[in-house]
Design a protein around this motif. Structure first.
Motif, PDB file in Angstrom:
ATOM      1  N   ILE A  94      15.784 -39.915 -65.077  1.00 28.75           N
ATOM      2  CA  ILE A  94      14.421 -40.404 -64.891  1.00 28.75           C
ATOM      3  C   ILE A  94      14.435 -41.509 -63.832  1.00 28.75           C
ATOM      4  O   ILE A  94      15.199 -42.476 -63.939  1.00 28.75           O
ATOM      5  N   THR A  95      13.608 -41.349 -62.814  1.00 33.75           N
ATOM      6  CA  THR A  95      13.487 -42.359 -61.753  1.00 33.75           C
ATOM      7  C   THR A  95      12.015 -42.646 -61.505  1.00 33.75           C
ATOM      8  O   THR A  95      11.133 -42.005 -62.067  1.00 33.75           O
ATOM      9  N   GLY A  96      11.767 -43.625 -60.650  1.00 31.42           N
ATOM     10  CA  GLY A  96      10.394 -43.877 -60.230  1.00 31.42           C
ATOM     11  C   GLY A  96       9.829 -42.651 -59.519  1.00 31.42           C
ATOM     12  O   GLY A  96      10.568 -41.875 -58.903  1.00 31.42           O
ATOM     13  N   ARG A  97       8.530 -42.463 -59.600  1.00 27.19           N
ATOM     14  CA  ARG A  97       7.870 -41.290 -59.021  1.00 27.19           C
ATOM     15  C   ARG A  97       8.216 -41.135 -57.542  1.00 27.19           C
ATOM     16  O   ARG A  97       8.160 -42.103 -56.770  1.00 27.19           O
ATOM     17  N   LYS A  98       8.559 -39.906 -57.145  1.00 30.71           N
ATOM     18  CA  LYS A  98       8.941 -39.635 -55.761  1.00 30.71           C
ATOM     19  C   LYS A  98       7.850 -38.830 -55.067  1.00 30.71           C
ATOM     20  O   LYS A  98       7.290 -37.904 -55.639  1.00 30.71           O
ATOM     21  N   SER A  99       7.545 -39.205 -53.841  1.00 31.57           N
ATOM     22  CA  SER A  99       6.594 -38.455 -53.025  1.00 31.57           C
ATOM     23  C   SER A  99       6.718 -38.927 -51.583  1.00 31.57           C
ATOM     24  O   SER A  99       7.486 -39.852 -51.278  1.00 31.57           O
ATOM     25  N   CYS A 100       5.956 -38.286 -50.696  1.00 36.65           N
ATOM     26  CA  CYS A 100       5.918 -38.692 -49.289  1.00 36.65           C
ATOM     27  C   CYS A 100       4.891 -39.790 -49.028  1.00 36.65           C
ATOM     28  O   CYS A 100       4.674 -40.169 -47.878  1.00 36.65           O
ATOM     29  N   ASP A 101       4.263 -40.284 -50.084  1.00 33.61           N
ATOM     30  CA  ASP A 101       3.295 -41.374 -49.928  1.00 33.61           C
ATOM     31  C   ASP A 101       4.002 -42.656 -49.482  1.00 33.61           C
ATOM     32  O   ASP A 101       5.221 -42.798 -49.630  1.00 33.61           O
ATOM     33  N   THR A 102       3.237 -43.575 -48.939  1.00 34.14           N
ATOM     34  CA  THR A 102       3.765 -44.845 -48.440  1.00 34.14           C
ATOM     35  C   THR A 102       3.203 -45.995 -49.269  1.00 34.14           C
ATOM     36  O   THR A 102       1.989 -46.077 -49.493  1.00 34.14           O
ATOM     37  N   ILE A 103       4.092 -46.891 -49.708  1.00 35.46           N
ATOM     38  CA  ILE A 103       3.660 -48.100 -50.407  1.00 35.46           C
ATOM     39  C   ILE A 103       3.451 -49.177 -49.342  1.00 35.46           C
ATOM     40  O   ILE A 103       4.390 -49.529 -48.620  1.00 35.46           O
ATOM     41  N   LEU A 157      10.817 -47.798 -52.533  1.00 38.57           N
ATOM     42  CA  LEU A 157      11.396 -47.884 -53.861  1.00 38.57           C
ATOM     43  C   LEU A 157      12.539 -46.889 -53.996  1.00 38.57           C
ATOM     44  O   LEU A 157      12.354 -45.691 -53.778  1.00 38.57           O
ATOM     45  N   HIS A 158      13.724 -47.376 -54.376  1.00 42.43           N
ATOM     46  CA  HIS A 158      14.899 -46.525 -54.546  1.00 42.43           C
ATOM     47  C   HIS A 158      15.022 -46.070 -56.001  1.00 42.43           C
ATOM     48  O   HIS A 158      14.398 -46.622 -56.917  1.00 42.43           O
ATOM     49  N   ASP A 159      15.877 -45.059 -56.213  1.00 43.20           N
ATOM     50  CA  ASP A 159      16.077 -44.519 -57.564  1.00 43.20           C
ATOM     51  C   ASP A 159      16.648 -45.555 -58.526  1.00 43.20           C
ATOM     52  O   ASP A 159      16.390 -45.490 -59.736  1.00 43.20           O
ATOM     53  N   ASN A 160      17.433 -46.509 -58.009  1.00 46.73           N
ATOM     54  CA  ASN A 160      18.050 -47.520 -58.877  1.00 46.73           C
ATOM     55  C   ASN A 160      17.151 -48.723 -59.133  1.00 46.73           C
ATOM     56  O   ASN A 160      17.607 -49.750 -59.654  1.00 46.73           O
ATOM     57  N   GLY A 161      15.871 -48.626 -58.747  1.00 46.71           N
ATOM     58  CA  GLY A 161      14.930 -49.703 -59.013  1.00 46.71           C
ATOM     59  C   GLY A 161      14.872 -50.780 -57.958  1.00 46.71           C
ATOM     60  O   GLY A 161      14.124 -51.748 -58.113  1.00 46.71           O
TER      61      GLY A 161
END
Length: 951
Positions: free
Chosen positions: A405-414, A439-443
């Motif tokens: 489980i990781t933070g949501r992944k998409s091509c969107d830009t924060i 945002l990386h998978d490790n938080g």
């Protein structure tokens, strides 16, 4: 206008699509004039697109053709400018089709045909039935969150409370697809699993793809309900494990199928063993609240199964809500649904932390549940991407899939735009702040922040929560130590995000604040927002260009600011994306209730206004698009960094915010356009085995031909055949008239050519320009033409177009096409003998008023026939014309008047009612109430007649 003229214009306009631009010259070099319509000029700057009826259409653009009077707009015909790739360039091809068969089936009895529409619709009062997902109603996070607020008006976060995240008409619908290996084939299935998140805005469908246990994909295809590709996307090389793409100008019938979940998506690889994963595109209400995700795979080879998990935290408690979408895990072939026991586990390094047992049905394997009261360790592991979710069956056929489980992944830009108008105490300083995050998978959260135009030095740069009371800001992370006064930037990483912070970040609930010596509470402030992927080729991973009133000349003290991403592609098209924040609502009301911006691009020297270009006018907080006809001067200013982007409003028409833009590019006069390398899949276009799989392939003379291909049949070199969706159309070659004194007949050609060989005395020293001795390749007929030869262009399915002549320029290898020059006529009523003829002629009686020959006299004494299309009509004959793709036009009458075809639409009475409708069998519109009364009378008469008969 004569009907024959209208049809001829349709054919001639379609032909122009094949040669806009010509040759391999740069797009900035003015090419030879393209074929033009009789009324309006076609753009001549080498733009890739289509010309139709005197108008220029961009690639992928759709429209309804207007054939002029008496035919009008063909609402049931949709034309599409399709991109066509050749060895040297990308051009446009017009493809028109009848869309009436795509009209939906109506479940009402009182349907009407409205003016300007192709499909019948139900009258007002028919209510659409919408499906609801009862299972999701029980979960807290699927309901829209209330936006309560206890802040004082003078220091709130207005951008958080605002509903202006999107402009007018920018509604967005999210979809998701789970892709797994195909299991109903004799071929070995794939173990790969992919998750596709799709977003529809207007007619553009963007998609973000993540995948596991499968090689680098080469192609993504969206499949129609019958399995044929409706859209194909060739995956560029060198991207990361995230694939981003867009399908623009989706046709309305396909939009309806997308909304009704009738489309599927396929992803294939081309390296090593060819693998394919496929899945259905569905809507899901969990998408808008999802902040964590997982892709579940199996360790088995050729498993053909997988799943995705969409997760989110409760707003007030540490409860983890999740929904599982599973595919291939349950393989029951029973017709009736079967209950299957499953086990869902939450694990950390193979240790089971939580376990849930339940039953799911074989025909609906989705599963939703809540893990309550996660402790601090579980929340910490969740934030670091170290929690694993596993799903296993507990029946006789044991299967298991799992994923981290990781933070949501998409091509969107924060990203975030900081403005003084959005500060806790709003002001108008003309400053700007801009930030992007990753945002990386490790938080870990990487950040890049830039500020400009401040009134005093920075004393604090912080990421914060929304404040609940005055002077009680909630600081989560202090970036001040990373700020460099010399560069005006702060670059670094935040490595201790908690799970709750990640959730709030992806829910647009965090803010970035800039405090200065003069404004301790904050001179600039901005909401950190997830900006949806737009499909434009802009470098979102780089800091955008800041836009501020400080950069306007003279400076403007405004509360607004913004930033813009700008890029120039290989075709020298400008892609831009602009985001604006901080406009005061009180000022906004005096303008037009919304931000009304005019975005333009130009050079920094205000003394020259020749090189300014309007990008767009827009409402809301965003503007984006592509500018294709850029001048070479502006491109050079972009390359040198002496260009600007400016946003003007009604209050500041000379510029409210501005920013200097530097986009290095190689778009120079005479520079050759970059040619794309052939994709791997292009090698399969002529593979018979691949062609057999395509349902649109044609089989002719024991050979397979791809849809859209053209060739010379073996039975006759004076014909050209084309494949149009399983149908072979062969047209006779029309040879152009030659004006040269000496001609030759090439052995492998149908038409004669001019003999350009000179006598020995005329031979001059050859110049070193013969670089294309083999001739020219013409995309229209997909053939090589010898240097100096001329021909009429071929446009399937209409055949050869006699209104144009193309010439192969042997010195450059370019194809030069131009419209046939018609002779000047002295008669007052010229006519066109045939719809396929290009030039008009004088009628016989006007062309030879005196001294007619005996044969002409004999012909003039008797009635002459008319030719319309492929049919001949005697004098005084009348008929309804037939138009390609539409059929018989029953509302238009044509007649033959002494060799001249005349057409006229049926005259309709002027209606005074407001509720106007049209029946399918009627040529003229009618009042809806009159139509209802007439139908009632018809039913009454029918009933009376039936009663009398029975009596």
């Amino acid at each position: 206008m004569l009907a024959s003229r209208a049809l001829r214009c349709l054919l001639c306009a379609l032909s122009c699509a094949w040669w806009l631009p010509t040759g391999t010259a740069s797009r900035l070099k003015t090419p030879a004039l393209p074929i033009q319509s009789e009324r309006e000029p076609v753009p001549s700057k080498g733009l890739a697109g289509c010309s139709f009826g005197g108008r220029f259409y961009s690639l992928e653009e759709t429209w309804h053709p207007d054939l002029g009077e008496p035919f009008g707009v063909m609402h049931c015909v949709q034309c599409h400018c399709e991109p066509q790739k050749s060895r040297r360039k990308v051009s446009g091809k017009v493809n028109c089709r009848n869309i009436k068969q795509d009209c939906p089936t109506l479940d009402c009895d009182n349907s009407v045909l409205l003016p300007g529409h192709c499909c019948r619709t139900c009258q007002k009062g028919a209510v659409d039935k919408k499906r609801t997902d009862i299972m999701l109603e029980t979960f807290e996070y699927f309901h829209e969150k209330g936006k309560e607020d206890d802040l004082h008006k003078s220091y709130n976060d207005r951008s958080y409370l605002s509903s202006e995240d999107t402009g007018l008409g920018e509604s967005r619908t999210d979809f998701v697809a789970l892709l797994t290996g195909v299991t109903d084939s004799w071929l070995p299935s794939s173990s790969g699993v992919a998750r596709v998140r799709l977003s529809l805005t207007r007619t553009t469908l963007t998609f973000s793809v993540t995948y596991q246990r499968i090689g680098r994909p080469s192609k993504i295809a969206i499949l129609d309900s019958d399995g044929t590709p409706a859209f194909e996307y060739k995956v560029p090389k060198g991207q990361t494990d995230m694939i981003c793409g867009a399908w623009k100008n989706v046709a309305k019938p396909l939009l309806r199928k997308l909304q009704s979940e009738q489309l599927r998506i396929s992803m294939t690889t081309s390296t090593g063993r060819r693998e394919e994963v496929v899945g259905k595109i569905i809507k899901h209400r969990a998408l808008f609240a999802e902040t964590f995700s997982s892709v579940l795979t199996s360790e088995e080879e050729n498993a053909g199964m997988g799943g995705i998990a969409m997760l989110t935290l409760s707003d007030s408690e540490n409860n983890l809500h999740f929904i599982l979408i599973l595919q291939g895990l349950i393989r029951h072939k029973d017709i009736e649904p079967v209950l299957v026991p499953i086990r869902v586990q939450l694990m950390y390094r193979q240790h089971v932390l939580r376990e849930i047992r339940s039953n799911i049905t074989s025909n609906d394997p989705d599963f939703a549940e809540v893990l309550t009261d996660l402790n601090s360790r579980e929340l910490f592991w969740l934030s670091r991407g170290q929690l694993e979710i596993a799903v296993a069956t507990e029946d006789q056929d044991l299967r298991q899939i799992s994923g981290f489980i990781t933070g949501r992944k998409s091509c969107d830009t924060i990203q975030s735009v900081m403005s003084s108008g959005d500060a806790l105490i709003p002001g108008k300083t003309g400053g700007v702040g801009s930030a992007i995050f990753n945002l990386h998978d490790n938080g870990t959260l990487d950040y890049q922040v830039q500020v400009a135009g401040l009134t005093s030095d920075i004393v604090g740069l912080t990421i914060e929560l929304k404040p609940r009371r005055r002077n009680k800001r909630s600081v989560l992370y202090d970036l001040t130590g990373e700020y460099s006064r010399a560069t005006g930037q702060a670059v670094g990483s935040w490595s201790r995000l908690e799970a709750r912070h990640i959730h709030m970040l992806l829910q647009n609930e965090l803010f970035i604040n800039v405090a200065t010596a003069h404004s301790h509470e904050g001179e600039l402030r901005g909401q950190i927002k997830v900006q949806p992927y737009s499909g434009l080729e802009v470098p979102r991973h780089e800091l955008p260009t800041p836009l501020a009133g400080h950069f306007v000349s003279p400076p403007v003290r405004t509360g607004a600011s913004g930033h813009a991403w700008v890029s120039v592609d290989k075709q020298c098209h400008l892609h831009y994306e602009i985001i604006v924040a901080g406009l005061s609502k009180t000022d906004d009301v005096t303008m037009n209730a919304h931000l009304h911006g005019l975005a333009e691009i130009g050079e920094l020297d205000d003394s020259s206004t020749n090189h300014k270009r309007l990008l767009t006018g827009f409402y809301g907080s965003q503007a984006q698009g592509v500018l294709k006809d850029m001048s070479i001067e502006l491109l050079q200013h972009l390359d040198l960094g002496t260009a600007f982007i400016q946003v003007s409003t009604k209050l500041n028409p000379q510029g409210e915010i501005r920013g200097q833009v530097h986009v290095p590019n190689s778009c120079k006069p005479g520079a050759p356009a970059e040619v794309e390398e052939p994709e791997f899949d292009d090698l399969f276009l002529n593979d018979p085995e691949e062609l057999k799989k395509d349902p649109n392939t044609c089989f002719f003379e024991n050979q397979y031909h791809a849809h859209g291909s053209r060739w010379t049949p073996s039975y006759d070199k004076c014909f050209t055949c084309s494949c149009q969706k399983r149908t072979v159309i062969c047209d006779p070659v029309i040879c152009p008239e030659l004006t040269c004194s000496r001609t030759i007949q090439p052995e492998d050609k149908c038409c004669s050519a001019c003999d350009e060989r000179r006598e020995p005395t005329d031979i001059k020293v050859p110049e070193m320009v013969e670089e294309h001795l083999e001739g020219c390749y013409f995309e229209g007929d997909q053939k090589m033409h010898a240097p100096g030869t001329t021909w009429h262009p071929f446009v399937p399915p209409f055949g050869y177009i006699k209104c144009a002549v193309c010439t192969c320029k042997g010195s450059t290898g370019e194809v030069h096409c131009e419209k046939v020059t018609c002779p000047v006529l002295t008669c007052s009523q010229p006519v066109r003998r045939s719809p396929s003829d290009c030039c008009k002629e004088c009628p016989e009686e006007e062309r030879t008023p005196a001294g007619l020959e005996h044969s002409d006299m004999m012909q003039a004494d008797g009635p002459r026939y008319c030719k319309f299309g492929k049919n001949f009509y005697q004098n005084s004959d009348s008929w309804h014309p037939w138009v390609p793709l539409v059929g018989e036009m029953k509302c238009i009458n044509c007649w033959c008047d002494h060799g001249i075809t005349k057409c006229q639409r049926k005259q309709c009475p002027v209606l005074t009612c407001s509720n106007i409708t049209r029946t399918e069998s009627s040529c003229c519109p009618d009042c809806a109430d009159h139509l209802t009364r007439d139908q009632d009378k018809t039913k009454t008469r029918t009933y009376r007649d039936k009663t009398k008969t029975e009596g």
